[in-house]
Design an enzyme around this catalytic site. Structure first.
Site, PDB file in Angstrom:
ATOM      1  CG  HIS A  72      -1.813  -1.197   1.300  1.00 36.82           C
ATOM      2  ND1 HIS A  72      -3.060  -1.226   0.726  1.00 36.82           N
ATOM      3  CD2 HIS A  72      -1.629  -2.421   1.862  1.00 36.82           C
ATOM      4  CE1 HIS A  72      -3.619  -2.409   0.931  1.00 36.82           C
ATOM      5  NE2 HIS A  72      -2.759  -3.158   1.622  1.00 36.82           N
TER       6      HIS A  72
ATOM      7  CG  ASN B 265      -6.088   0.547  -0.066  1.00 37.53           C
ATOM      8  OD1 ASN B 265      -5.033   0.509  -0.700  1.00 37.53           O
ATOM      9  ND2 ASN B 265      -6.136   0.346   1.244  1.00 37.53           N
TER      10      ASN B 265
ATOM     11  CG  HIS C 217      -9.018  -8.788   2.318  1.00 37.48           C
ATOM     12  ND1 HIS C 217      -8.042  -8.124   3.032  1.00 37.48           N
ATOM     13  CD2 HIS C 217      -9.983  -9.092   3.224  1.00 37.48           C
ATOM     14  CE1 HIS C 217      -8.405  -8.031   4.290  1.00 37.48           C
ATOM     15  NE2 HIS C 217      -9.583  -8.615   4.435  1.00 37.48           N
TER      16      HIS C 217
ATOM     17  CG  ASP D 176      -1.240  -6.495   3.940  1.00 41.66           C
ATOM     18  OD1 ASP D 176      -1.544  -5.526   3.200  1.00 41.66           O
ATOM     19  OD2 ASP D 176      -2.043  -6.994   4.758  1.00 41.66           O
TER      20      ASP D 176
END
Length: 422
Positions: A61, A93, A180, A306
């Protein structure tokens, strides 16, 4: 054989002292170490350091656009470079969500501008518009702009019918879906495993079946459609059992896990430590053993960080109010290397999980040190000790449950296509 432009001398690869010869950004040859002189070549003395192919992180991310106060593309890629990563797949996201080719193109352009020397950035496009789980995105356009996979990230699609159609549409682009695995109605985002520890501590929690039930759905969907589906951040033994069953049947599923699921248990989150709040949550010791074994035997195909950076003030609150996520790019290499050092994971499995399997699954550049491979590699000093503290981390995100710990092993220098980036 043409003359090399770069020679890495006296590095250790698979227990043997070797010289790596590079020309035109590609591997020319790996030879037993010698004192051979190569006219015009730059020579780097490795002094017995380990030679490693560049790692690939399939689950990162980077927060840009929209949340640059947590992380941005430049800081994330810098952390990746120092962490040994040559390829980074960043999730959708963001704000706006990466659900259209304009956002994708801006990500790719920003990466090329702020880190022209690399690491390479490969966006993951949103599976549904605004990640709402209601309408499938224009995946062909996203793929054309540079997306290498599609995912609804931390907001799993509740409608199995819509998920089916999205998987079918994604298969037409030649890109896999990353799911996910979390039942969207069962302890969503609790950040704590349901069991005796959560009961004793009085914390809202998520049972492991929230993950495993979605893993089962995806396995059945993959088998029915005969289409690959990739399962993100596997954390529990029930999921491992299902994946092993699926692979015995020849189902086209692949799976990843993360360093924290290999090293930490729910007891750490039970200390009310927001830095250990992650989704899926840290599980039991039995789950840790099952996941390590699955990674070792290939049931779990690959590792991923992650990497989920947050600002300090967001994590420095009560456990239940803190967002889920661990900042992992800086620490992943050293943490997983500790399993090799302890004998829990062999070197071949380590290399397979960080390089071969992720690159082959998502079609990314791969260095196996064969002639013609991209010269993406780093020199690793396994004896260097360092303390995980804010000053030692290159990511903006300092949120890690390993803060204050002394780790062994660090990147000494990192090369991408034969050019030094660290």
């Amino acid at each position: 054989m043409s003359n090399p432009e770069l020679v890495i001398r006296k590095a250790v690869w698979k227990g043997e002292e070797v010289d790596l010869l590079v020309s035109g950004g590609r591997v020319l040859e790996v030879t037993p170490s010698s004192d051979t002189m190569y006219e015009g070549a730059e020579v780097v003395a490795a002094k017995g350091m380990l030679l490693m192919p560049g790692l690939t992180d399939v689950h990162t991310h980077l927060r840009e656009p929209g949340f640059e106060y947590k992380e941005d593309i430049e800081s994330g890629l810098r952390a990746a470079a120092y962490g040994g990563f040559s390829n980074i797949m960043c999730m959708a996201n963001t704000s706006p969500v990466n659900d259209n080719e304009v956002v994708t193109a801006r990500m790719v352009e920003k990466a090329a501008k702020v880190r022209p020397q690399g690491p390479r950035l490969f966006p993951v496009g949103a599976l549904t518009k605004e990640l709402k789980g209601e309408e499938i995105t224009a995946m062909h356009e996203l793929a054309g702009a540079g997306c290498v996979a599609f995912s609804n990230d931390g907001l799993p699609v509740a409608s199995t019918e819509l998920f089916r159609r999205a998987v079918e549409y994604a298969s037409d682009t030649g890109r896999p879906v990353i799911d996910h695995c979390e039942d969207p109605y069962l302890g969503v985002g609790a950040g704590m495993n349901e069991g005796p520890t959560s009961s004793r501590k009085g914390l809202s929690a998520q049972p492991d079946i929230a993950e495993a039930s979605q893993v089962a759905r995806d396995i059945l969907m993959s088998e029915y459609l005969d289409t690959p589906i990739h399962l993100a951040h596997i954390s529990c033994s029930k999921s491992v059992d299902l994946i092993r069953w699926a692979k015995d049947r020849g189902v086209k599923v692949t799976a990843e896990t993360c360093p924290h699921y290999l090293l930490l248990t729910e007891e750490r989150a039970g200390e009310y430590d927001p830095a250990a709040k992650v989704n899926p949550p840290l599980r039991r010791m039995e789950d840790v053993h099952a996941v390590v074994e699955a990674l070792s035997d290939g049931t779990i195909d690959m590792l991923a960080t992650d990497h989920a950076p947050h600002a300090g003030y967001e994590k420095e609150v009560e456990f239940m109010l803190a967002p889920c996520g661990i900042s992992g790019l800086d620490t992943a290499l050293s943490l997983t290397w500790s399993l090799v050092s302890s004998g829990e994971l062999d070197f071949e499995a380590f290399i397979r999980a960080w390089t071969v399997n992720p690159c082959r699954t998502f079609g990314l550049p791969l260095n196996t040190f064969s002639k013609g491979d991209p010269a993406d590699f780093f020199l690793f000093d396994p004896s260097q000790e360092w303390v995980v503290e804010p000053g030692s981390m290159h990511s903006k995100g300092k949120n890690t449950p390993f803060a204050g710990e002394t780790l062994k092993g660090r990147v000494a220098s990192h090369f991408l296509e034969g050019k030094k980036i660290v």
